[in-house]
Motif scaffolding. Structure first.
Motif, PDB file in Angstrom:
ATOM      1  N   ILE A 159       0.816  -1.215   0.000  1.00  0.00           N
ATOM      2  CA  ILE A 159       0.000   0.000   0.000  1.00  0.00           C
ATOM      3  C   ILE A 159       0.849   1.265   0.000  1.00  0.00           C
ATOM      4  O   ILE A 159       0.354   2.351  -0.321  1.00  0.00           O
ATOM      5  CB  ILE A 159      -0.974   0.020   1.194  1.00  0.00           C
ATOM      6  N   LYS A 160       2.126   1.150   0.362  1.00  0.00           N
ATOM      7  CA  LYS A 160       3.006   2.316   0.338  1.00  0.00           C
ATOM      8  C   LYS A 160       3.572   2.580  -1.060  1.00  0.00           C
ATOM      9  O   LYS A 160       4.197   3.614  -1.298  1.00  0.00           O
ATOM     10  CB  LYS A 160       4.151   2.123   1.329  1.00  0.00           C
ATOM     11  N   CYS A 161       3.357   1.640  -1.977  1.00  0.00           N
ATOM     12  CA  CYS A 161       3.844   1.795  -3.358  1.00  0.00           C
ATOM     13  C   CYS A 161       2.924   2.740  -4.128  1.00  0.00           C
ATOM     14  O   CYS A 161       1.711   2.505  -4.224  1.00  0.00           O
ATOM     15  CB  CYS A 161       3.903   0.440  -4.047  1.00  0.00           C
ATOM     16  N   LYS A 162       3.487   3.788  -4.686  1.00  0.00           N
ATOM     17  CA  LYS A 162       2.707   4.771  -5.449  1.00  0.00           C
ATOM     18  C   LYS A 162       3.259   4.917  -6.870  1.00  0.00           C
ATOM     19  O   LYS A 162       3.332   6.001  -7.422  1.00  0.00           O
ATOM     20  CB  LYS A 162       2.712   6.113  -4.723  1.00  0.00           C
ATOM     21  N   LEU A 163       3.649   3.787  -7.441  1.00  0.00           N
ATOM     22  CA  LEU A 163       4.216   3.757  -8.788  1.00  0.00           C
ATOM     23  C   LEU A 163       3.211   4.281  -9.804  1.00  0.00           C
ATOM     24  O   LEU A 163       2.043   3.902  -9.793  1.00  0.00           O
ATOM     25  CB  LEU A 163       4.617   2.326  -9.136  1.00  0.00           C
ATOM     26  N   GLU A 164       3.680   5.139 -10.708  1.00  0.00           N
ATOM     27  CA  GLU A 164       2.813   5.707 -11.750  1.00  0.00           C
ATOM     28  C   GLU A 164       3.111   5.135 -13.129  1.00  0.00           C
ATOM     29  O   GLU A 164       2.229   5.097 -13.986  1.00  0.00           O
ATOM     30  CB  GLU A 164       2.975   7.231 -11.774  1.00  0.00           C
ATOM     31  N   ILE A 165       4.343   4.700 -13.379  1.00  0.00           N
ATOM     32  CA  ILE A 165       4.736   4.170 -14.687  1.00  0.00           C
ATOM     33  C   ILE A 165       5.407   2.812 -14.496  1.00  0.00           C
ATOM     34  O   ILE A 165       6.380   2.700 -13.745  1.00  0.00           O
ATOM     35  CB  ILE A 165       5.710   5.130 -15.403  1.00  0.00           C
ATOM     36  N   LEU A 166       4.891   1.792 -15.171  1.00  0.00           N
ATOM     37  CA  LEU A 166       5.463   0.445 -15.107  1.00  0.00           C
ATOM     38  C   LEU A 166       5.644  -0.083 -16.526  1.00  0.00           C
ATOM     39  O   LEU A 166       4.676  -0.250 -17.266  1.00  0.00           O
ATOM     40  CB  LEU A 166       4.541  -0.489 -14.317  1.00  0.00           C
TER      41      LEU A 166
END
Length: 272
Positions: A21-28
């Motif tokens: 839940i702490k992951c706020k990745l926008e581009i993968l």
């Protein structure tokens, strides 16, 4: 992480981070990572646990398979998943899979701005499924790439018909390496006549086109040249009609690619 041999096992390890839940990745970006449907399902499952932040997903060059496409489609239906860019070039997507994928996109179309489906075996049937998304008034797609999708003039007609219903947003259209022929170009030319259609880039490389007179006429009789910046017609046998098109574009800001090389032929008059 593009072009790394992560395989499904490596992707699975990555997914432990994605679901945090702490992951706020926008581009993968995971193109060409030797992933199969198993890896795609793991990515989809992880993003279902934490769907709010991702805006760009690139899974191109992986064999997603039926279960991978199904799991990805389930994710796309999540209203919390607000993806803006989806790249699935060369993923062995079939007509059957395209129906599942486009049904999901239709259920949640308002956020997506880029959709790349080039080098998939969609055929006219798969393209027709996609058109149900394109004509939806909630769809605000700006870039659509469908090169080498085994489409003919029939599929091109469906695309142009859908865009006539919802013309305002698209800025880039790539239909290269499909057998569109002159009738396909005629349908596109009719679309360019629509003053609400503000296309900036049109790519029609290697589409079995022999006559661009209808395209030239539509550019003459419409406001399309106020917006069009790039027109790619390379590897088409357009013969004498090419010069008429050049003449029409001479005073515009449009860059024409009509010769079989990788250099832009600038169609622009220089003022001193």
């Amino acid at each position: 992480m593009n072009n790394n041999k992560l395989r499904d096992s490596g992707v699975k390890l990555l997914c432990t981070g994605l679901k945090n839940i702490k992951c706020k990745l926008e581009i993968l970006r995971l193109s060409c990572c030797d992933m199969t449907d198993e890896g795609c399902s793991d990515v989809s499952s992880a993003l279902k646990s934490n769907p709010s932040h991702l805006r760009e997903l690139d899974l191109s060059g992986n064999n997603l398979g039926d279960s991978g496409v199904k799991n990805l489609s389930d994710l796309l239906m999540n209203p919390q998943f607000k993806l803006e860019k989806l790249h699935l070039n060369d993923c062995s997507i079939t007509e059957k899979q395209s129906l599942i994928l486009t049904s999901a996109l239709k259920s949640n179309p308002s956020h997506l701005r880029e959709l790349y489906l080039s080098w998939n075996n969609l055929g006219n049937t798969g393209v027709k499924h996609l058109c149900a998304v394109l004509k939806d008034s909630h769809c605000k797609l700006e870039r659509l790439r469908l090169s080498w999708c085994y489409m003919t003039d029939e599929g091109c007609s469906d695309v142009t018909s859908a865009l006539k219903s919802n013309p305002s947003h698209l800025r880039e259209l790539d239909l290269s390496e499909n057998n569109l022929g002159d009738s396909g170009v005629k349908n596109l030319s009719d679309l360019l006549m629509n003053p609400q259609f503000k296309l900036e880039k049109l790519h029609l490389r290697y589409c079995d086109i022999t006559d661009v007179s209808s395209l030239t006429q539509s550019l003459t009789n419409s406001k399309a040249l106020q917006f069009l910046k790039e027109l790619d017609l390379r590897e088409n046998e357009i013969g004498d009609s090419k010069q008429r098109l050049r003449d029409e574009l001479r005073d515009s800001n449009c860059v024409l690619r009509a010769d079989d090389d990788d250099l832009f032929t600038k169609i622009r008059r220089l003022f001193t």
